[in-house]
Enzyme design. Structure first.
Site, PDB file in Angstrom:
ATOM      1  N   GLY A   5       0.823  -1.214   0.000  1.00  0.00           N
ATOM      2  CA  GLY A   5       0.000   0.000   0.000  1.00  0.00           C
ATOM      3  C   GLY A   5       0.852   1.258   0.000  1.00  0.00           C
ATOM      4  O   GLY A   5       2.083   1.207   0.091  1.00  0.00           O
ATOM      5  N   TYR A  22     -15.474   1.940   7.692  1.00  0.00           N
ATOM      6  CA  TYR A  22     -14.069   2.241   7.989  1.00  0.00           C
ATOM      7  C   TYR A  22     -13.922   2.678   9.446  1.00  0.00           C
ATOM      8  O   TYR A  22     -13.140   2.112  10.198  1.00  0.00           O
ATOM      9  CB  TYR A  22     -13.588   3.337   7.039  1.00  0.00           C
ATOM     10  N   ARG A  78      -9.175  10.189  -3.473  1.00  0.00           N
ATOM     11  CA  ARG A  78      -8.806  11.130  -2.423  1.00  0.00           C
ATOM     12  C   ARG A  78      -8.460  12.484  -3.038  1.00  0.00           C
ATOM     13  O   ARG A  78      -8.074  12.589  -4.198  1.00  0.00           O
ATOM     14  CB  ARG A  78      -7.651  10.583  -1.578  1.00  0.00           C
TER      15      ARG A  78
HETATM   16  N1  UDP Z   1     -12.872  16.165  -1.748  1.00  0.00           N
HETATM   17  C1  UDP Z   1     -13.211  17.080  -2.748  1.00  0.00           C
HETATM   18  N2  UDP Z   1     -13.061  16.694  -4.043  1.00  0.00           N
HETATM   19  C2  UDP Z   1     -12.581  15.475  -4.408  1.00  0.00           C
HETATM   20  C3  UDP Z   1     -12.214  14.558  -3.391  1.00  0.00           C
HETATM   21  C4  UDP Z   1     -12.384  14.943  -2.070  1.00  0.00           C
HETATM   22  O1  UDP Z   1     -13.654  18.213  -2.467  1.00  0.00           O
HETATM   23  O2  UDP Z   1     -12.468  15.213  -5.632  1.00  0.00           O
HETATM   24  C5  UDP Z   1     -13.024  16.582  -0.343  1.00  0.00           C
HETATM   25  C6  UDP Z   1     -13.788  15.586   0.522  1.00  0.00           C
HETATM   26  O3  UDP Z   1     -15.185  15.843   0.445  1.00  0.00           O
HETATM   27  C7  UDP Z   1     -13.207  15.868   1.889  1.00  0.00           C
HETATM   28  C8  UDP Z   1     -11.761  16.273   1.604  1.00  0.00           C
HETATM   29  O4  UDP Z   1     -11.731  16.651   0.228  1.00  0.00           O
HETATM   30  O5  UDP Z   1     -13.873  16.946   2.503  1.00  0.00           O
HETATM   31  C9  UDP Z   1     -10.759  15.145   1.849  1.00  0.00           C
HETATM   32  O6  UDP Z   1     -11.229  14.012   1.182  1.00  0.00           O
HETATM   33  P1  UDP Z   1     -10.402  12.665   1.043  1.00  0.00           P
HETATM   34  O7  UDP Z   1     -11.270  11.713   0.278  1.00  0.00           O
HETATM   35  O8  UDP Z   1      -9.052  12.943   0.508  1.00  0.00           O
HETATM   36  O9  UDP Z   1     -10.171  12.147   2.528  1.00  0.00           O
HETATM   37  P2  UDP Z   1     -11.034  12.182   3.887  1.00  0.00           P
HETATM   38  O10 UDP Z   1     -10.352  13.219   4.702  1.00  0.00           O
HETATM   39  O11 UDP Z   1     -12.451  12.566   3.597  1.00  0.00           O
HETATM   40  O12 UDP Z   1     -10.900  10.813   4.393  1.00  0.00           O
END
Ligand code: UDP
Length: 309
Positions: free
Chosen positions: A10, A145, A186
């Site tokens: 990973g 999760y 992400r």
């Molecule tokens: N996010 C976003 N656009 C994307 C992917 C994620 O605005 O294309 C936002 C998501 O809604 C969250 C933050 O970015 O508020 C971080 O998201 P990520 O999936 O990286 O990780 P999380 O902290 O939610 O586990």
């Protein structure tokens, strides 16, 4: 030491394997490639102190013994991945954690669990200290999760208290860097990919939600220090430099020179509104704090994605 690293192919674990090998240890990595990738550890093929076993930690796997430490990192970690693999995510945190704890117990090895800031859910306390119990929806989509990791923490503490096993729990906050999957959903790979292809950046909600991003080498250093400590209770590892997602999008566009603009999309259910680690415990206990600033780390990550694809 001879060290078992679950989820070794990973993103975070592959960097940890590199660090452990550089420190002179022998590493056995196990991965089922559900979300890990062989290319993350391809450079270790032929390294005599590195061995890779294909297997699922949620099943009983036959491993040669002699471990001094068991580091349990195996789990899907991006919201897209764990929503696509809800049962496997729950099993990695539950049965997977039990199996890895049992290996540690049988071998007289120490054990480290990589847990998550998701244990705090959509936090009401800000920044988050380890003493905060969290605000988690136990039946929402993210619960596969969050609750698996909370169970994993509880089980780790039970083995510590009941058997006297030497255990550590790292609560990892948002981490980024080379070897993230471009399409894992992400925000870091998504925004970089979109910028490099001159597509609009997909900001979820109004972008006012915050995150605090830690560069992977800093995180790995924290994990390496933690596994040598006797602290059994959770320790936050993350970079306290907090930024809104909208500001983050603008920063990535500035760094990449993208002019494609921003497209607002619906906010996913239970998306935490704010997240920032309080790392005073890690500072005090491990003498650790992040060193790589956000722009420096993003430069390195953008460079990686430019060259890989
Ligand atoms: N996010 C976003 N656009 C994307 C992917 C994620 O605005 O294309 C936002 C998501 O809604 C969250 C933050 O970015 O508020 C971080 O998201 P990520 O999936 O990286 O990780 P999380 O902290 O939610 O586990």
């Amino acid at each position: 030491m001879r060290i078992l690293v679950s989820g070794g192919a990973g993103f975070v674990a592959s960097h940890l394997c590199d660090r452990l090998l550089a420190e002179g240890h022998t590493v056995v990595a196990i991965d089922n490639y559900l979300t890990g990738r062989r290319e993350n550890i391809r450079h270790l093929e032929g390294e005599p102190r590195f061995q890779l076993v294909e297997g699922d930690v949620a099943e009983k796997v036959k491993l040669d013994g002699g471990f001094d430490a068991v580091l349990h990192l195996a789990s899907p970690a991006s919201p897209l991945d764990y929503l696509q693999h809800p049962i496997a995510s729950m099993m990695a945190g539950s049965a997977g954690t039990k199996n890895m704890l049992d290996v540690a117990l049988e071998q007289g090895a120490r054990f480290l669990l990589t847990s998550t800031s998701e244990c705090y859910g959509d936090p009401v306390e800000h920044p988050q200290k380890e003493t905060y119990w969290g605000h988690v929806n136990p039946v929402g989509p993210r619960s596969v999760y969050d609750e698996a990791k909370r169970f994993a923490e509880a089980l780790t503490m039970a083995y510590h208290r009941h058997y006297g096993l030497r255990t550590n729990i790292a609560r990892i906050f948002n981490t980024y860097g080379p070897r993230m999957k471009l399409n894992d959903g992400r925000v870091v790979p998504a925004f970089i990919d979109q910028s490099l292809h001159e597509r609009p950046l997909t900001v979820f909600g109004d972008g006012s939600q915050t995150r605090s991003f830690c560069y992977v080498s800093d995180l790995v250093d924290g994990l390496y220090r933690l596994m040598q400590s006797d602290e059994a209770l959770p320790v936050n590892l993350g970079n306290p430099d907090e930024i809104s997602i909208l500001e983050f999008a603008e920063k990535i566009q500035r760094l990449t020179g993208s002019r494609a603009g921003i497209e607002f999309k619906p906010l996913p259910e239970d998306d935490p509104k704010q997240r920032q680690p309080d790392i005073s415990k890690a500072r005090r206990l491990l003498g650790w704090e992040p060193k790589v600033g956000l722009e420096e780390g993003l430069w390195r990550t953008i460079e990686y994605f430019r060259n890989s694809g």
